[in-house]
Design a protein around this motif. Structure first.
Motif, PDB file in Angstrom:
ATOM      1  N   ASN A   1      18.641  34.312 -13.374  1.00 20.44           N
ATOM      2  CA  ASN A   1      18.066  33.484 -14.437  1.00 20.44           C
ATOM      3  C   ASN A   1      19.166  32.760 -15.198  1.00 20.44           C
ATOM      4  N   GLU A   2      18.885  31.522 -15.586  1.00 17.76           N
ATOM      5  CA  GLU A   2      19.760  30.771 -16.480  1.00 17.76           C
ATOM      6  C   GLU A   2      18.917  30.240 -17.624  1.00 17.76           C
ATOM      7  N   THR A   3      19.334  30.558 -18.848  1.00 18.61           N
ATOM      8  CA  THR A   3      18.637  30.142 -20.051  1.00 18.61           C
ATOM      9  C   THR A   3      19.661  29.516 -20.990  1.00 18.61           C
ATOM     10  N   LEU A   4      19.389  28.307 -21.447  1.00 15.65           N
ATOM     11  CA  LEU A   4      20.239  27.658 -22.437  1.00 15.65           C
ATOM     12  C   LEU A   4      19.662  27.959 -23.805  1.00 15.65           C
TER      13      LEU A   4
ATOM     14  N   ARG B   1      23.344  33.733 -18.469  1.00 14.57           N
ATOM     15  CA  ARG B   1      22.998  34.079 -17.092  1.00 14.57           C
ATOM     16  C   ARG B   1      22.536  35.533 -17.071  1.00 14.57           C
ATOM     17  N   GLY B   2      21.373  35.763 -16.479  1.00 16.19           N
ATOM     18  CA  GLY B   2      20.859  37.121 -16.391  1.00 16.19           C
ATOM     19  C   GLY B   2      19.447  37.218 -16.943  1.00 16.19           C
ATOM     20  N   GLY B   3      18.948  38.439 -16.987  1.00 18.38           N
ATOM     21  CA  GLY B   3      17.585  38.694 -17.424  1.00 18.38           C
ATOM     22  C   GLY B   3      17.347  38.340 -18.885  1.00 18.38           C
ATOM     23  N   TYR B   4      16.070  38.160 -19.197  1.00 13.47           N
ATOM     24  CA  TYR B   4      15.696  37.814 -20.577  1.00 13.47           C
ATOM     25  C   TYR B   4      16.065  38.919 -21.556  1.00 13.47           C
ATOM     26  N   ASP B   5      16.279  40.140 -21.057  1.00 12.69           N
ATOM     27  CA  ASP B   5      16.675  41.236 -21.938  1.00 12.69           C
ATOM     28  C   ASP B   5      18.063  40.997 -22.540  1.00 12.69           C
ATOM     29  N   ARG B   6      18.805  40.015 -22.055  1.00 15.40           N
ATOM     30  CA  ARG B   6      20.129  39.677 -22.601  1.00 15.40           C
ATOM     31  C   ARG B   6      20.043  38.681 -23.761  1.00 15.40           C
ATOM     32  N   LEU B   7      18.871  38.094 -23.986  1.00 14.42           N
ATOM     33  CA  LEU B   7      18.783  37.011 -24.970  1.00 14.42           C
ATOM     34  C   LEU B   7      19.069  37.472 -26.396  1.00 14.42           C
TER      35      LEU B   7
ATOM     36  N   PRO C   1       6.282  16.768 -16.840  1.00 16.29           N
ATOM     37  CA  PRO C   1       7.362  17.339 -17.659  1.00 16.29           C
ATOM     38  C   PRO C   1       8.655  16.554 -17.443  1.00 16.29           C
ATOM     39  N   ALA C   2       9.428  16.390 -18.514  1.00 16.76           N
ATOM     40  CA  ALA C   2      10.698  15.660 -18.444  1.00 16.76           C
ATOM     41  C   ALA C   2      11.887  16.599 -18.274  1.00 16.76           C
ATOM     42  N   ALA C   3      11.687  17.885 -18.508  1.00 13.05           N
ATOM     43  CA  ALA C   3      12.766  18.878 -18.418  1.00 13.05           C
ATOM     44  C   ALA C   3      12.129  20.262 -18.343  1.00 13.05           C
ATOM     45  N   ALA C   4      12.981  21.262 -18.216  1.00 16.36           N
ATOM     46  CA  ALA C   4      12.519  22.645 -18.119  1.00 16.36           C
ATOM     47  C   ALA C   4      11.816  23.091 -19.400  1.00 16.36           C
ATOM     48  N   PRO C   5      10.835  24.005 -19.288  1.00 16.65           N
ATOM     49  CA  PRO C   5      10.124  24.504 -20.458  1.00 16.65           C
ATOM     50  C   PRO C   5      11.063  25.223 -21.426  1.00 16.65           C
ATOM     51  N   MET C   6      10.584  25.372 -22.654  1.00 16.20           N
ATOM     52  CA  MET C   6      11.426  25.982 -23.675  1.00 16.20           C
ATOM     53  C   MET C   6      10.594  26.663 -24.753  1.00 16.20           C
ATOM     54  N   GLY C   7      11.290  27.415 -25.589  1.00 14.77           N
ATOM     55  CA  GLY C   7      10.726  27.978 -26.800  1.00 14.77           C
ATOM     56  C   GLY C   7      11.532  27.453 -27.967  1.00 14.77           C
ATOM     57  N   VAL C   8      10.863  27.134 -29.076  1.00 13.46           N
ATOM     58  CA  VAL C   8      11.530  26.623 -30.265  1.00 13.46           C
ATOM     59  C   VAL C   8      11.124  27.510 -31.438  1.00 13.46           C
ATOM     60  N   VAL C   9      12.128  28.052 -32.135  1.00 18.34           N
ATOM     61  CA  VAL C   9      11.866  28.895 -33.312  1.00 18.34           C
ATOM     62  C   VAL C   9      12.173  28.077 -34.558  1.00 18.34           C
ATOM     63  N   HIS C  10      11.157  27.965 -35.416  1.00 15.77           N
ATOM     64  CA  HIS C  10      11.274  27.214 -36.661  1.00 15.77           C
ATOM     65  C   HIS C  10      11.594  28.193 -37.786  1.00 15.77           C
ATOM     66  N   GLY C  11      12.670  27.932 -38.526  1.00 18.74           N
ATOM     67  CA  GLY C  11      13.053  28.815 -39.616  1.00 18.74           C
ATOM     68  C   GLY C  11      13.792  30.040 -39.121  1.00 18.74           C
ATOM     69  N   ALA C  12      14.069  30.923 -40.051  1.00 23.17           N
ATOM     70  CA  ALA C  12      14.804  32.150 -39.721  1.00 23.17           C
ATOM     71  C   ALA C  12      13.826  33.227 -39.269  1.00 23.17           C
ATOM     72  N   PRO C  13      14.099  33.856 -38.129  1.00 23.73           N
ATOM     73  CA  PRO C  13      13.224  34.938 -37.681  1.00 23.73           C
ATOM     74  C   PRO C  13      13.254  36.105 -38.672  1.00 23.73           C
ATOM     75  N   GLY C  14      12.139  36.729 -38.829  1.00 25.08           N
ATOM     76  CA  GLY C  14      12.036  37.931 -39.651  1.00 25.08           C
ATOM     77  C   GLY C  14      11.187  38.922 -38.876  1.00 25.08           C
ATOM     78  N   GLU C  15      10.165  39.447 -39.523  1.00 28.20           N
ATOM     79  CA  GLU C  15       9.237  40.332 -38.822  1.00 28.20           C
ATOM     80  C   GLU C  15       8.384  39.538 -37.844  1.00 28.20           C
TER      81      GLU C  15
ATOM     82  N   TYR D   1      14.440  27.393 -20.420  1.00 29.23           N
ATOM     83  CA  TYR D   1      14.418  28.227 -19.230  1.00 29.23           C
ATOM     84  C   TYR D   1      14.758  27.371 -18.008  1.00 29.23           C
ATOM     85  N   LEU D   2      16.045  27.318 -17.679  1.00 27.93           N
ATOM     86  CA  LEU D   2      16.547  26.413 -16.650  1.00 27.93           C
ATOM     87  C   LEU D   2      16.175  26.823 -15.233  1.00 27.93           C
ATOM     88  N   THR D   3      15.931  28.109 -15.029  1.00 29.82           N
ATOM     89  CA  THR D   3      15.458  28.594 -13.735  1.00 29.82           C
ATOM     90  C   THR D   3      14.117  29.268 -13.947  1.00 29.82           C
TER      91      THR D   3
END
Length: 166
Positions: free
Chosen positions: A156-159, A111-117, A52-66, A143-145
């Motif tokens: 937790n630190e999430t960018l 900074r903080g739990g994923y419930d803050r995202l 891996p070259a960096a921390a793992p991540m999630g990528v959302v394509h398009g606008a979230p809906g249902e 997910y930086l931490t």
């Protein structure tokens, strides 16, 4: 009580090669996708000798809906052996190559739990709108931490970020 969010920052981002497992899921099904995808990703990268070259991540394509068009991703240094329309050397089963484009993005360190995202994304997109900027339909969280069992979610630190038009 959670601390307020910082002011987002607009930054230029370099192109980033990713190993991904991509699926369309409802919000409630996201944890199960991450739980399934990370072992597949790290297993495929390990088998191919790709670090891996960096921390793992999630990528959302398009606008979230249902549902969300979500790539669970691990940045890699390059998609070795990949050409337009072909998979990288690490591709295996559900694991494929994807590229985050170079471009401007509004970002926010959470900074903080994923419930803050959820609230963090609302803050980010409200700020983007207030600045007269337009989201380009590609968002991410990195997910930086790494959470530890029994660890303090406040550490937790999430960018999070969204690419911008123009």
């Amino acid at each position: 009580m959670d601390a307020p969010f910082d002011t987002p920052v607009v930054q230029d981002r370099e192109e980033q090669q990713l190993a991904v497992v991509r699926a369309t899921v409802a919000a409630a099904d996201m944890p199960a996708l991450y739980d399934r995808a990370f072992p597949l990703l790290f297993g495929a990268l390990g088998a191919a000798g790709v670090a891996p070259a960096a921390a793992p991540m999630g990528v959302v394509h398009g606008a979230p809906g249902e549902t969300f068009d979500l790539s669970v991703a691990v940045p890699v240094g390059s998609c070795a052996g990949a050409e337009a329309g072909s998979d990288a050397s690490f591709a295996s089963g559900e694991v494929t190559a994807e590229t985050l484009p170079a471009g401007r993005a509004a970002t926010l360190l959470v900074r903080g739990g994923y419930d803050r995202l959820g609230a963090a994304y609302e803050h980010l997109f409200s700020w983007v709108s207030a600045q007269g900027l337009t989201p380009a339909g590609l968002s991410f969280e990195q997910y930086l931490t790494e959470p530890e069992p029994g660890g303090d979610p406040a550490l937790n630190e999430t960018l999070i970020g969204t690419y911008l038009e123009g």
